[in-house]
Scaffold this motif. Structure first.
Motif, mmCIF file in Angstrom:
data_model
loop_
_atom_site.group_PDB
_atom_site.id
_atom_site.type_symbol
_atom_site.label_atom_id
_atom_site.label_comp_id
_atom_site.label_asym_id
_atom_site.label_seq_id
_atom_site.Cartn_x
_atom_site.Cartn_y
_atom_site.Cartn_z
ATOM 1 N N LEU A 1 0.830 -1.207 0.000
ATOM 2 C CA LEU A 1 0.000 0.000 0.000
ATOM 3 C C LEU A 1 0.863 1.256 0.000
ATOM 4 N N VAL A 2 1.910 1.257 0.849
ATOM 5 C CA VAL A 2 2.823 2.406 0.904
ATOM 6 C C VAL A 2 3.518 2.602 -0.444
ATOM 7 N N ILE A 3 3.982 1.510 -1.041
ATOM 8 C CA ILE A 3 4.655 1.592 -2.346
ATOM 9 C C ILE A 3 3.716 2.184 -3.400
ATOM 10 N N LEU A 4 2.476 1.713 -3.405
ATOM 11 C CA LEU A 4 1.490 2.206 -4.371
ATOM 12 C C LEU A 4 1.241 3.701 -4.192
ATOM 13 N N VAL A 5 1.006 4.110 -2.942
ATOM 14 C CA VAL A 5 0.737 5.524 -2.647
ATOM 15 C C VAL A 5 1.965 6.390 -2.956
ATOM 16 N N ALA A 6 3.158 5.845 -2.740
ATOM 17 C CA ALA A 6 4.395 6.596 -3.001
ATOM 18 C C ALA A 6 4.680 6.722 -4.491
ATOM 19 N N ILE A 7 4.311 5.687 -5.268
ATOM 20 C CA ILE A 7 4.642 5.672 -6.696
ATOM 21 C C ILE A 7 3.640 6.475 -7.545
#
Length: 196
Positions: A12-18
């Motif tokens: 989730l963090v990776i998705l929101v960051a990307i």
């Protein structure tokens, strides 16, 4: 399926960051196609480093709200916090790289706010490279001490945006509330009330 269950926070963090990288990439692509020395190219590049700086301070603020979130709700995920810390460092380094491309490296030392931002980036680099399980095992108690430098980085980052007269106040308020909640007497009262 087990992988998703165990790592949903990271994903989730990776998705929101990307996701914000997509419009940023478009802007940078526009700056390059227009020509970095043209007025339009410079505007697109300048907008890119402002946006990347905004996202880096947002991520930094989010990381520092993890502990207050735990205090209020009893939910803690150390590795999600690490993922958020990595996102903070990546966005901050990206911000600095775009700034260098737009203004040149020597411009970093021409104003106090740039120097303060640069020092914050220097602090974040070792935090980025030690935000993993292997470093935790290797550094043991020193790992926590090293990671506590994030507090210095957020202070310098807030000072950086304050000097620039950007929308620093909302971040300062969120971070301040986070530090107030960490005060042992307040923290213990909140945890005691939550457990009733």
């Amino acid at each position: 399926m087990q992988f998703l269950k165990n790592n949903y926070g990271w994903l989730l963090v990776i998705l929101v960051a990307i996701l914000p990288l997509l419009p940023l990439y478009s802007m940078l692509n526009s700056a390059i196609s227009e020509g970095l020395l043209t007025t339009e190219g410079k505007k697109a590049l300048e907008m890119s480093y402002h946006i990347s700086g905004e996202f880096s301070i947002r991520w930094m603020t989010a990381v520092l709200t993890c502990t207050p979130f735990f205090i209020f709700f009893g939910v803690q995920n150390l590795f999600v916090r690490q993922a958020m810390g990595i996102a903070t460092a990546v966005w901050s380094i990206l911000h600095f790289v775009i700034f260098i491309v737009a203004e040149g490296f020597l411009e970093t030392f021409t104003q106090v706010n740039y120097i303060v931002g640069f020092v914050a980036i220097l602090i974040l680099i070792p935090l980025l490279f030690t935000s993993n399980r292997k470093s935790m095992k290797l550094l043991k108690k020193n790992w926590k001490k090293l990671q506590s430098l994030a507090y210095v980085a957020i202070f310098l980052s807030l000072l950086h945006v304050f000097i620039l007269e950007k929308t620093w106040l909302i971040y300062a308020i969120i971070v301040s509330i986070g530090f107030i909640v960490r005060i042992p007497i307040i923290k213990n009262k909140i945890i005691h009330y939550r457990k009733k």
